[in-house]
Design an enzyme around this catalytic site. Structure first.
Site, mmCIF file in Angstrom:
data_model
loop_
_atom_site.group_PDB
_atom_site.id
_atom_site.type_symbol
_atom_site.label_atom_id
_atom_site.label_comp_id
_atom_site.label_asym_id
_atom_site.label_seq_id
_atom_site.Cartn_x
_atom_site.Cartn_y
_atom_site.Cartn_z
ATOM 1 N N ASP A 244 -12.816 3.867 -1.605
ATOM 2 C CA ASP A 244 -12.151 3.943 -0.244
ATOM 3 C C ASP A 244 -12.954 4.948 0.591
ATOM 4 O O ASP A 244 -14.167 5.265 0.162
ATOM 5 C CB ASP A 244 -10.752 4.316 -0.549
ATOM 6 C CG ASP A 244 -9.948 3.955 0.497
ATOM 7 O OD1 ASP A 244 -10.143 3.379 1.690
ATOM 8 O OD2 ASP A 244 -8.593 4.203 0.283
ATOM 9 N N HIS A 245 -12.573 5.304 1.841
ATOM 10 C CA HIS A 245 -13.007 6.314 2.625
ATOM 11 C C HIS A 245 -14.103 6.878 2.248
ATOM 12 O O HIS A 245 -14.017 7.975 1.299
ATOM 13 C CB HIS A 245 -12.127 7.209 3.253
ATOM 14 C CG HIS A 245 -10.628 6.558 3.642
ATOM 15 N ND1 HIS A 245 -9.644 7.227 4.023
ATOM 16 C CD2 HIS A 245 -10.556 5.282 3.886
ATOM 17 C CE1 HIS A 245 -8.564 6.409 4.189
ATOM 18 N NE2 HIS A 245 -8.938 5.353 4.351
ATOM 19 N N TYR B 227 -15.294 4.680 6.902
ATOM 20 C CA TYR B 227 -15.764 3.220 6.597
ATOM 21 C C TYR B 227 -17.279 2.806 6.945
ATOM 22 O O TYR B 227 -17.532 1.777 7.337
ATOM 23 C CB TYR B 227 -14.953 2.172 7.079
ATOM 24 C CG TYR B 227 -13.578 2.083 6.518
ATOM 25 C CD1 TYR B 227 -13.277 1.468 5.440
ATOM 26 C CD2 TYR B 227 -12.579 2.608 7.006
ATOM 27 C CE1 TYR B 227 -12.170 1.356 4.650
ATOM 28 C CE2 TYR B 227 -11.329 2.632 6.388
ATOM 29 C CZ TYR B 227 -10.968 2.019 5.156
ATOM 30 O OH TYR B 227 -10.064 1.899 4.608
ATOM 31 N N HIS C 272 0.841 -1.252 0.057
ATOM 32 C CA HIS C 272 0.102 0.059 -0.178
ATOM 33 C C HIS C 272 0.862 1.398 0.011
ATOM 34 O O HIS C 272 2.109 1.185 0.532
ATOM 35 C CB HIS C 272 -0.966 0.042 1.246
ATOM 36 C CG HIS C 272 -1.917 0.979 1.485
ATOM 37 N ND1 HIS C 272 -1.776 2.311 1.679
ATOM 38 C CD2 HIS C 272 -3.433 0.771 0.730
ATOM 39 C CE1 HIS C 272 -2.843 3.080 1.502
ATOM 40 N NE2 HIS C 272 -3.706 2.003 1.087
ATOM 41 N N CYS D 18 -3.200 3.340 -4.533
ATOM 42 C CA CYS D 18 -4.404 3.922 -3.631
ATOM 43 C C CYS D 18 -4.504 5.397 -4.194
ATOM 44 O O CYS D 18 -3.446 6.509 -3.946
ATOM 45 C CB CYS D 18 -4.165 3.835 -2.263
ATOM 46 S SG CYS D 18 -5.266 4.687 -1.320
ATOM 47 N N HIS E 246 -7.408 0.933 -4.619
ATOM 48 C CA HIS E 246 -8.116 1.664 -3.607
ATOM 49 C C HIS E 246 -8.650 2.930 -4.550
ATOM 50 O O HIS E 246 -7.524 3.791 -4.844
ATOM 51 C CB HIS E 246 -7.618 2.221 -2.453
ATOM 52 C CG HIS E 246 -7.142 0.924 -1.654
ATOM 53 N ND1 HIS E 246 -6.387 1.239 -0.470
ATOM 54 C CD2 HIS E 246 -7.364 -0.261 -1.717
ATOM 55 C CE1 HIS E 246 -6.381 0.229 0.060
ATOM 56 N NE2 HIS E 246 -6.837 -1.052 -0.323
HETATM 57 C C1 DNO Z 1 -6.781 3.026 4.978
HETATM 58 C C2 DNO Z 1 -6.127 1.805 4.450
HETATM 59 C C3 DNO Z 1 -4.762 1.601 4.977
HETATM 60 C C4 DNO Z 1 -4.305 0.283 4.521
HETATM 61 C C5 DNO Z 1 -3.143 -0.308 4.999
HETATM 62 C C6 DNO Z 1 -2.604 -1.368 4.212
HETATM 63 O O1 DNO Z 1 -7.817 3.433 5.076
HETATM 64 O O2 DNO Z 1 -6.020 1.719 3.283
HETATM 65 O O3 DNO Z 1 -4.848 1.396 6.528
HETATM 66 O O4 DNO Z 1 -5.195 -1.020 4.778
HETATM 67 O O5 DNO Z 1 -2.024 0.755 4.838
HETATM 68 O O6 DNO Z 1 -1.821 -2.256 4.955
#
Ligand code: DNO
Length: 355
Positions: free
Chosen positions: A317-318, A331, A207, A245, A272
């Site tokens: 994502d978020h 989340y 990530h 991401c 992501h």
């Molecule tokens: C946040 C996530 C991160 C991710 C870690 C992977 O929302 O994308 O916490 O899970 O960095 O290890």
């Protein structure tokens, strides 16, 4: 691509597997064994139980996020051998249960970091945001010594109470770890686990650092095109791959995400996809997924993923907190479900216009 949603397990998540199943086009979840700590071996039985639970709701486990890496491996202590061998055992057990994607990160001490978990926007929704000026005023070892973890407002992955009590010790342990050393420790870790990954077909997907720069003077190395390419070249095996991401890379306006996606073709195993709004240098806030709500062009990002023939999982994502939902910051169900619908819409349009 495969559309998925992150799920924190029935014990911790406010979102149910049934709700996820009802999001159009969502076929799987990205999850982990939340009861485990970095360095522990995951048993085959616990992996199978988790799998059966997800499959009983008509979904699949599309990947693990995360199998966390023990600090001793990141620091390069001699005890890393034990934790690497435990990591390998976990990978073997995952492989035997048919799980072939593992997301992880190599950020020292803290995972993703924000300074506000509920910043109110003009429409009444709340979002996560980051302000470097606030971080610069914090002396982490002092602050964590003095504060009660529950009242901190900073509870994020890596900021868990049991780690906060060790914060001084952790900073001390990382004292001599600069970017180069961290990079070499990452390469050492990857070279040690690659034979197992190749044997079981497991794709490791690192990530991106979030934010995409060093914080609290701790080194961070997975945050720019050049640094990421260096890692891919140092361990030139397909199983050494990436979780792209967009929100993490996008925290730094210098990162051209569609260009990075195209350059890393063949090594992106997981994505992501979310938007972020640059407010000022070192300051950003999260937004809805829609391009016009933030600073990133989500069409161009999805188009780049389409062009490299992305077949792995993608997840929104978020999300913002909307419609009165109470959930873990970033989340909740509602805004991430809107994210899935939007990303699926972009993908369908891109796919059809390419026929
Ligand atoms: C946040 C996530 C991160 C991710 C870690 C992977 O929302 O994308 O916490 O899970 O960095 O290890």
């Amino acid at each position: 691509m495969k559309m998925t949603l992150r799920w924190y397990g029935s014990e911790y998540d406010t979102v149910t597997l049934r709700q996820i199943r009802q999001i159009p086009g969502c076929v799987g979840v990205i999850t982990t064994l939340y009861s485990t700590k970095p360095g522990e071996v995951w048993s085959r039985e616990s992996i199978r139980t988790m799998k059966e639970e997800v499959e009983s709701e008509g979904l699949e486990i599309s990947g693990i996020e995360s199998v966390n890496v023990h600090d001793d491996i990141k620091i390069g202590l001699s005890t890393r051998e034990l934790y690497i061998s435990n990591y390998i055992k976990t990978l073997e057990n995952l492989g035997k249960e048919g799980i072939d994607l593992v997301c992880y990160n190599f950020m020292p001490v803290f995972d993703w970091t924000r300074t506000d978990l509920a910043k109110e926007r003009s429409d009444g929704s709340t979002v996560l945001s980051y302000d470097q000026d606030i971080i610069d005023k914090i002396n982490p070892t002092k602050m964590f010594e003095e504060m009660d973890a529950d009242s901190s407002g900073f509870i994020l992955p890596g900021w868990e109470p049991d780690r906060l009590t060790r914060i001084k010790e952790l900073f001390e342990m990382y004292k001599n770890v600069d970017e180069e050393r961290l990079f070499q420790n990452l390469v050492y870790f990857l070279k040690s686990i690659m034979p197992t990954c190749e044997k079981y077909g497991i794709k490791m997907a690192i990530h991106m650092d979030d934010p995409a720069w060093s914080i609290f003077n701790l080194p961070r190395i997975i945050n720019s095109k050049e640094n990421i390419q260096r890692l891919l070249d140092a361990v030139p095996v397909i199983n050494n791959g990436l979780t792209i991401c967009s929100g993490s890379l996008g925290s730094n306006p210098d990162n051209d995400i569609p260009d990075m996606i195209r350059s890393f073709k063949g090594r992106i195993h997981f994505a992501h996809v979310r938007n972020v709004k640059h407010v000022a240098p070192g300051k950003f806030e999260e937004t809805a997924h829609l391009s016009s709500d933030g600073s990133l062009d989500m069409y161009e990002i999805m188009k780049a993923l389409y062009d490299i023939n992305m077949t792995g999982p993608i997840r929104p994502d978020h999300g913002r907190m909307i419609w009165g939902e109470k959930a873990m910051p970033g989340y909740g169900l509602y805004d991430r479900a809107l994210g899935v619908a939007y990303l699926n819409g972009l993908w369908e349009a891109i796919e059809k216009s390419n026929k």
